[in-house]
Enzyme design. Structure first.
Site, PDB file in Angstrom:
ATOM      1  N   GLY A   1       0.812  -1.209   0.000  1.00 46.77           N
ATOM      2  CA  GLY A   1       0.000   0.000   0.000  1.00 46.77           C
ATOM      3  C   GLY A   1       0.851   1.267   0.000  1.00 46.77           C
ATOM      4  N   SER A   2       1.937   1.264   0.752  1.00 49.10           N
ATOM      5  CA  SER A   2       2.770   2.468   0.852  1.00 49.10           C
ATOM      6  C   SER A   2       3.316   2.863  -0.516  1.00 49.10           C
ATOM      7  CB  SER A   2       3.942   2.235   1.808  1.00 49.10           C
ATOM      8  OG  SER A   2       3.469   1.899   3.092  1.00 49.10           O
TER       9      SER A   2
ATOM     10  N   ASN B   1      -7.728   3.684   8.840  1.00 45.21           N
ATOM     11  CA  ASN B   1      -7.130   2.479   9.417  1.00 45.21           C
ATOM     12  C   ASN B   1      -7.238   2.407  10.932  1.00 45.21           C
ATOM     13  OD1 ASN B   1      -5.271   4.679   8.711  1.00 45.21           O
ATOM     14  ND2 ASN B   1      -3.767   3.517   9.877  1.00 45.21           N
TER      15      ASN B   1
ATOM     16  N   THR C   1      12.166  -7.791 -11.208  1.00 44.64           N
ATOM     17  CA  THR C   1      11.501  -9.061 -11.502  1.00 44.64           C
ATOM     18  C   THR C   1      10.280  -9.226 -10.610  1.00 44.64           C
ATOM     19  OG1 THR C   1      13.633  -9.980 -12.122  1.00 44.64           O
ATOM     20  CG2 THR C   1      11.875 -11.561 -11.651  1.00 44.64           C
TER      21      THR C   1
ATOM     22  N   SER D   1      -3.399  -3.242  -0.495  1.00 40.07           N
ATOM     23  CA  SER D   1      -2.281  -4.003   0.060  1.00 40.07           C
ATOM     24  C   SER D   1      -2.714  -5.423   0.388  1.00 40.07           C
ATOM     25  CB  SER D   1      -1.799  -3.292   1.327  1.00 40.07           C
ATOM     26  OG  SER D   1      -0.895  -4.117   2.026  1.00 40.07           O
ATOM     27  N   GLY D   2      -1.933  -6.401  -0.079  1.00 40.03           N
ATOM     28  CA  GLY D   2      -2.279  -7.811   0.095  1.00 40.03           C
ATOM     29  C   GLY D   2      -2.395  -8.264   1.546  1.00 40.03           C
ATOM     30  N   HIS D   3      -1.498  -7.773   2.392  1.00 43.25           N
ATOM     31  CA  HIS D   3      -1.480  -8.326   3.763  1.00 43.25           C
ATOM     32  C   HIS D   3      -2.608  -7.789   4.641  1.00 43.25           C
ATOM     33  CE1 HIS D   3       0.439  -5.123   6.372  1.00 43.25           C
ATOM     34  NE2 HIS D   3       0.760  -4.647   5.183  1.00 43.25           N
TER      35      HIS D   3
ATOM     36  N   GLN E   1      -7.669  -0.281   3.602  1.00 39.75           N
ATOM     37  CA  GLN E   1      -8.526  -0.902   4.627  1.00 39.75           C
ATOM     38  C   GLN E   1      -9.929  -1.199   4.091  1.00 39.75           C
ATOM     39  OE1 GLN E   1      -7.615  -1.875   7.696  1.00 39.75           O
ATOM     40  NE2 GLN E   1      -5.599  -0.930   7.791  1.00 39.75           N
TER      41      GLN E   1
ATOM     42  N   CYS F   1       2.383   2.338  13.401  1.00 43.80           N
ATOM     43  CA  CYS F   1       3.500   3.219  13.029  1.00 43.80           C
ATOM     44  C   CYS F   1       3.833   4.235  14.117  1.00 43.80           C
ATOM     45  CB  CYS F   1       3.177   3.960  11.755  1.00 43.80           C
ATOM     46  SG  CYS F   1       2.253   2.972  10.599  1.00 43.80           S
TER      47      CYS F   1
HETATM   48  C1  LIG Z   1      -1.363  -0.645   6.092  1.00 41.53           C
HETATM   49  C2  LIG Z   1      -1.770   0.586   5.383  1.00 41.53           C
HETATM   50  C3  LIG Z   1      -0.942   1.169   4.415  1.00 41.53           C
HETATM   51  C4  LIG Z   1       0.427   0.622   4.094  1.00 41.53           C
HETATM   52  O1  LIG Z   1       0.341  -0.611   3.407  1.00 41.53           O
HETATM   53  P1  LIG Z   1       1.659  -1.530   3.336  1.00 41.53           P
HETATM   54  O2  LIG Z   1       1.264  -2.634   2.401  1.00 41.53           O
HETATM   55  O3  LIG Z   1       1.911  -2.023   4.711  1.00 41.53           O
HETATM   56  O4  LIG Z   1       2.730  -0.684   2.773  1.00 41.53           O
HETATM   57  C5  LIG Z   1      -1.375   2.301   3.769  1.00 41.53           C
HETATM   58  N1  LIG Z   1      -2.582   2.831   4.054  1.00 41.53           N
HETATM   59  C6  LIG Z   1      -3.407   2.307   4.964  1.00 41.53           C
HETATM   60  C7  LIG Z   1      -4.733   2.942   5.224  1.00 41.53           C
HETATM   61  C8  LIG Z   1      -3.031   1.169   5.672  1.00 41.53           C
HETATM   62  O5  LIG Z   1      -3.836   0.654   6.590  1.00 41.53           O
END
Ligand SMILES: *Cc1c(COP(=O)(O)O)cnc(C)c1O
Length: 394
Positions: free
Chosen positions: A69-70, A150, A236, A198-200, A178, A323
């Site tokens: 996401g970042s 978030n 890659t 973001s996948g995680h 989110q 963070c």
């Molecule tokens: C976790 C988060 C991110 C960052 O995502 P990453 O995949 O950890 O870099 C950005 N924005 C929001 C709102 C998030 O919750």
């Protein structure tokens, strides 16, 4: 152990994990290689792109895979800033409660001469389309407003904000990290030009994510090197991770209704239970929030101590965002919705997942009540409040 910190990260789903492991074992070719081994990896990559696009109502060519996401936030904002500057537009509108991936990128642009307007957030944690419209100027290059916050889980009126941006011909980006996989998101219906995910955060692997950029937007490349991702991101491709993310997203989107039906009553039960604690308050609108988010402030205590004691009771939760934890500053999100410093310090975020049971909810309520009472027992701030020296805020 109850894991109630799904907004920080989620456990990979079984299907996602299996996709990843199988591909790491069998499909380790480089998608840029011309022999069959590489082309098999390329097929997997493009299937993942089509699946991810389908999950948000986009076209495959509009999806760029990133490390998370970042990175997607950085690339979207920097793209819009450069495109704007080329037309003499150097004004960007955002909000005070964005993720740091957005806020810090905007800070960097500010130092480069861009003008940034950060909108105030209403105390219910919602930004209004009218606020956005009022802030738009002739030289506005971008509006970036997060889909779901978030920390407090509030859902923004993205479709209406997007419509305002369309009306004024301003690019619109949303950090939907989110939202994607948690509520229904459709880039067409929601008038979105660029979107980060973001996948995680939806049971896929860490280090995976994507940026949606509407056809016609030429993304600025942040990483120089090979011509991967049509020259918009060198390196890659993380084929197993990307495919595992696509598996997780497909699963999550197919399951959205059941997810909401399962989590909403549990969330509301926890909210009702925590509301019984004197001098406490929910942060953000009680209804317009994602199914898994509960966020409270308790007067007279420290969020960090609350977390550590909950950890002793087997509950993983968070205070502020991952963070900012470790620093003494209260959450910028809680300050943005008008919580004063003292109150913002005593915050708790519980982000529950689908494995939660009704008994877990009861245990969480009981544990938070016990810990808050215990901490207040030796809090000088609380003692003063009870003694009438100073006013209760909540
Ligand atoms: C976790 C988060 C991110 C960052 O995502 P990453 O995949 O950890 O870099 C950005 N924005 C929001 C709102 C998030 O919750």
């Amino acid at each position: 152990m109850i894991y109630a910190d799904n907004a920080a990260t989620t456990k990979m789903s079984e299907a996602s994990l299996k996709t990843m492991i199988d591909l790491m074992e069998d499909t380790y070719g480089n998608p840029s290689s011309l022999y069959t081994f590489g082309q098999k990896a390329k097929e997997v990559l493009e299937k993942a792109r089509a699946d991810v696009a389908g999950a948000i109502g986009a076209q495959p060519q509009e999806i760029l895979f990133t490390s998370g996401g970042s990175e997607a936030d950085n690339q979207a904002i920097i793209t819009a800033a450069k495109l704007g500057a080329a037309k003499g537009k150097k004004h960007i509108i955002s909000t005070a409660f964005e993720h740091h991936a957005v806020l810090h990128t905007l800070n960097k642009l500010k130092k480069e001469g861009y003008e940034i307007t950060l909108l105030d957030v209403h105390e219910n944690g919602i930004v209004l389309p009218e606020q956005v419209e009022e802030a738009i100027r002739e030289d506005t290059a971008l509006v970036t407003v997060m889909y779901v916050n978030n920390e407090i889980g509030t859902i923004q009126p993205i479709r209406e904000i997007g419509a305002v941006c369309r009306k004024h011909g301003v690019l619109f980006h949303t950090d939907a990290v989110q939202a994607v996989g948690h509520i229904r998101v459709n880039v067409e219906d929601d008038n979105i030009d660029m979107l980060s995910a973001s996948g995680h955060k939806f049971h896929g692997p860490k280090g995976t994510g994507f940026l949606y950029a509407k056809k016609g937007i030429r993304l600025v490349n942040l990483i120089e090197g090979g011509a991967q991702e049509k020259g918009r991101r060198a390196g890659t491709e993380n084929v197993p991770g990307i495919a595992a993310m696509a598996t997780a997203l497909t699963e999550a989107v197919a399951n959205l209704d059941a997810y909401k039906a399962k989590l909403t009553p549990v969330r509301d039960k926890i909210i009702a239970g925590l509301n019984e604690i004197p001098h406490s308050a929910i942060n953000g609108d009680e209804v317009r929030r994602v199914p898994g988010n509960v966020n409270f402030c308790f007067e007279g205590i420290e969020g960090e101590s609350l977390l550590l004691l909950l950890d002793d009771k087997g509950i993983a939760a968070s205070s502020g965002s991952a963070c900012t934890s470790g620093s003494l500053d209260p959450s910028h999100v809680l300050l943005a919705i008008g919580r004063v410093h003292d109150v913002a310090h005593g915050s708790l975020r519980l982000s529950i997942g689908e494995d939660i049971t009704d008994e877990d909810a009861d245990y969480i309520i009981k544990s938070v009540k016990e810990v808050v009472e215990y901490l207040r027992g030796f809090s000088p701030v609380w003692r003063d409040l009870v003694a009438g020296k100073g006013q209760f805020i909540l």
